[in-house]
Design a protein around this motif. Structure first.
Motif, PDB file in Angstrom:
ATOM      1  N   ILE A 223      16.160   0.108  35.102  1.00 33.54           N
ATOM      2  CA  ILE A 223      15.371  -0.558  35.938  1.00 33.54           C
ATOM      3  C   ILE A 223      15.236  -2.586  35.326  1.00 33.54           C
ATOM      4  O   ILE A 223      15.761  -3.401  35.159  1.00 33.54           O
ATOM      5  N   ASN A 224      14.727  -1.775  33.693  1.00 35.48           N
ATOM      6  CA  ASN A 224      14.735  -3.152  32.835  1.00 35.48           C
ATOM      7  C   ASN A 224      16.164  -3.499  32.246  1.00 35.48           C
ATOM      8  O   ASN A 224      16.711  -4.420  31.773  1.00 35.48           O
ATOM      9  N   ARG A 225      16.881  -2.548  32.410  1.00 38.49           N
ATOM     10  CA  ARG A 225      18.063  -2.482  32.011  1.00 38.49           C
ATOM     11  C   ARG A 225      19.241  -3.881  32.941  1.00 38.49           C
ATOM     12  O   ARG A 225      19.810  -4.621  32.544  1.00 38.49           O
ATOM     13  N   LEU A 226      18.790  -3.575  34.328  1.00 34.26           N
ATOM     14  CA  LEU A 226      19.510  -3.999  35.309  1.00 34.26           C
ATOM     15  C   LEU A 226      18.360  -6.054  35.335  1.00 34.26           C
ATOM     16  O   LEU A 226      19.036  -6.858  35.099  1.00 34.26           O
ATOM     17  N   LYS A 227      17.268  -6.090  35.049  1.00 32.29           N
ATOM     18  CA  LYS A 227      16.588  -7.193  35.072  1.00 32.29           C
ATOM     19  C   LYS A 227      17.400  -7.972  33.159  1.00 32.29           C
ATOM     20  O   LYS A 227      17.510  -9.113  33.178  1.00 32.29           O
ATOM     21  N   GLU A 228      17.885  -7.223  32.395  1.00 26.87           N
ATOM     22  CA  GLU A 228      18.578  -7.780  31.488  1.00 26.87           C
ATOM     23  C   GLU A 228      20.140  -8.715  32.007  1.00 26.87           C
ATOM     24  O   GLU A 228      20.216  -9.768  31.382  1.00 26.87           O
ATOM     25  N   MET A 229      20.205  -7.865  32.653  1.00 26.15           N
ATOM     26  CA  MET A 229      21.709  -8.170  32.923  1.00 26.15           C
ATOM     27  C   MET A 229      21.679  -9.060  34.515  1.00 26.15           C
ATOM     28  O   MET A 229      22.524  -9.456  34.741  1.00 26.15           O
TER      29      MET A 229
END
Length: 514
Positions: A270-276
């Motif tokens: 989820i955090n990686r999707l937030k960054e992208m």
């Protein structure tokens, strides 16, 4: 011999005595005291007249736990229903639970009176974990908001549409490649089934699929399997029954560790999707949630439901509702086909005749009557969630002649519906004819409710039905399933492995390419 003088038993004397006592009371009591006493007496009498569901006598503190098989409580409850009827009471520790059995009682409660029986009552361990967030264990406005948002966005991303079918078909081809790698030798279907079904959910939740050997995906899947195993463990069951006593008396460490690892794995993605995150290119459920948070922040609108805990728990619920249960059902399907080769012959003959060598499509379901009946019978007999999930009454109700108080935990025993002897001709046997009419055409059965019913019906039912049909048909088009060398069909054990859901016991099958 009567210990009192016989004269005292004379009706006139008794009447005189009662009148005398009443006269004294009227003189010494105030009117308020009399009214209070009368009110208490009326309430007590009314409560005694309310007929509550019967059940075995509970013991102090532990209730009826000694009368229940901790590994298979559903079997114990089925036996108790024979003695106490379709609606009865048991005490799990100090918690009072009303059990509903049989098609009529369960369906009426969950559908006709869904507003009364529609609340969820999470067990202690799940309540510690979810804190009322997400979809499965939530109630009230938060549950309504998250369920509405989830269903709406899953449909937007293709659930139930042709694009969803195409994604499932694509993933089925990856599964075929994995099965082919074993070259007809015996293997355990658990891991590849879990991976392929989870990838379908990943496409909706995260907007991407994972390769089966990606470390992040492997870690997430292993953590999910451990979580399911520990949720059904005796330690967790004991804690759920007596949380205050067993919080320190049982080892909850493994279960808590499994939950923590599962959260960490999901948060990493989820955090990686937030960054992208790109609000102009919303590709997944997580993106849609982040976009909604952004919109609410910009507009200044107050909505206390779109927070990180709801995001994490709802994503976790999507995997729980649409991954492990579907993959386990498919494993049961392949085991049944191996156990009953003549039925496997009929399925494959129908697939060759109706579909041929082309890829099976969802539209073929209306023509594949026998195959569709087999899939439904797999779901019925597999009995994946025999206890369903616990409900709770939102108000007092008189139900089937019994009084059930507001706030009472209610357990709809789905097993009793799927195995109801008044609804199924051969309830304990694998009998696809349950779903066929006299002309061999598929027929629906009202007592078929493996996804539960009413307002709390499984969120992923539509997706699961699509997956079960396409994966099952595709696998039977490409492989013949047989027991390992030296093992006969009779040797295959259909006893379920006890746990949070009922999976097959560990076993291996051979997938021989056709």
């Amino acid at each position: 011999m009567c210990p009192f003088p016989s004269a005292l038993w004379n009706p006139a004397v008794i009447c005189f005595g009662v009148m005398g006592i009443m006269d004294v009371l009227l003189q010494s009591w105030s009117l308020v005291a009399l009214l209070t006493a009368l009110t208490v007496w009326l309430v007590y009498s009314f409560q005694n007249q309310r007929k509550e569901p019967p059940g075995p006598m509970p013991l102090p503190l532990i209730g009826n736990l000694l009368q229940l098989d901790v590994k298979a409580p559903y079997n114990s409850l089925m036996e108790l229903s024979k003695k106490y009827g379709e609606i009865f009471t048991v005490y799990l520790g100090t918690k009072k639970v009303v059990v509903l059995t049989g098609y009529k009682a369960v369906k009426e409660a969950l559908v006709t009176f869904d507003d009364v029986f529609g609340e969820r009552d999470p067990p202690a361990f799940m309540n510690d974990y979810s804190q009322g967030h997400g979809v499965i264990w939530a109630n009230g406005d938060s549950w309504k908001e998250m369920r509405r948002f989830s269903l709406s966005n899953l449909r937007d991303f293709g659930m139930g549409k042709k694009i969803c079918e195409d994604k499932i078909i694509e993933e089925s081809h990856h599964l075929i490649e994995v099965f082919n790698q074993f070259k007809g030798e015996a293997f355990d279907t658990t891991q590849p089934m879990n991976y392929t079904i989870s990838n379908v959910i990943s496409l909706f939740a995260f907007g991407r699929r994972f390769e089966y050997d990606e470390p992040e995906f492997v870690s997430m899947m292993e953590g999910s399997v451990r979580r399911i195993e520990h949720l059904g463990s005796p330690s967790v069951q004991r804690y759920n029954s007596l949380p205050r006593l067993f919080r320190w008396a049982v080892d909850l460490g493994p279960a808590q560790a499994a939950i923590r690892i599962n959260k960490e794995n999901l948060w990493a993605i989820i955090n990686r999707l937030k960054e992208m995150f790109d609000p102009q290119a919303c590709r997944s459920f997580v993106d849609a949630f982040l976009l909604q948070q952004q919109k609410l922040a910009k507009s200044g609108t107050t909505n206390r439901h779109f927070h990180s805990d709801n995001l994490l728990n709802t994503v976790s619920n999507l995997f729980a509702a649409g991954s492990e249960t579907t993959s386990t059902t498919l494993r049961w399907g392949l085991l049944f086909m191996t156990k009953y080769p003549k039925i496997q012959d009929q399925v494959q003959e129908e697939l060759r005749r109706v579909v041929g060598i082309r890829q099976v499509q969802l539209s073929d379901r209306k023509s594949l009557h026998f195959t569709n009946a087999v899939i439904h019978e797999v779901q019925r007999l597999a009995n994946l969630t025999p206890l369903a999930l616990p409900h709770k009454t939102t108000q007092d109700i008189s139900f089937h002649g019994y009084f059930i108080k507001k706030g009472t935990t209610v357990c709809p025993l789905l097993m009793s519906v799927l195995y109801d002897e008044t609804e199924w001709e051969r309830p304990r046997s694998f009998h696809p004819a349950h779903f066929l009419d006299a002309n061999g055409e598929f027929v629906k059965r009202d007592a078929f409710i493996p996804f539960s019913a009413g307002r709390r019906i499984c969120l992923g039912e539509g997706l699961a039905r699509m997956e079960l049909f396409i994966f099952f048909c595709t696998l039977l088009q490409h492989f013949r399933f047989t027991p390992p060398p030296g093992v006969s069909e009779d040797d295959l054990d259909l006893t379920p492995h006890p746990g949070f859901t009922l999976a097959p016991l560990p076993h291996k099958l051979c997938a021989v390419a056709l």
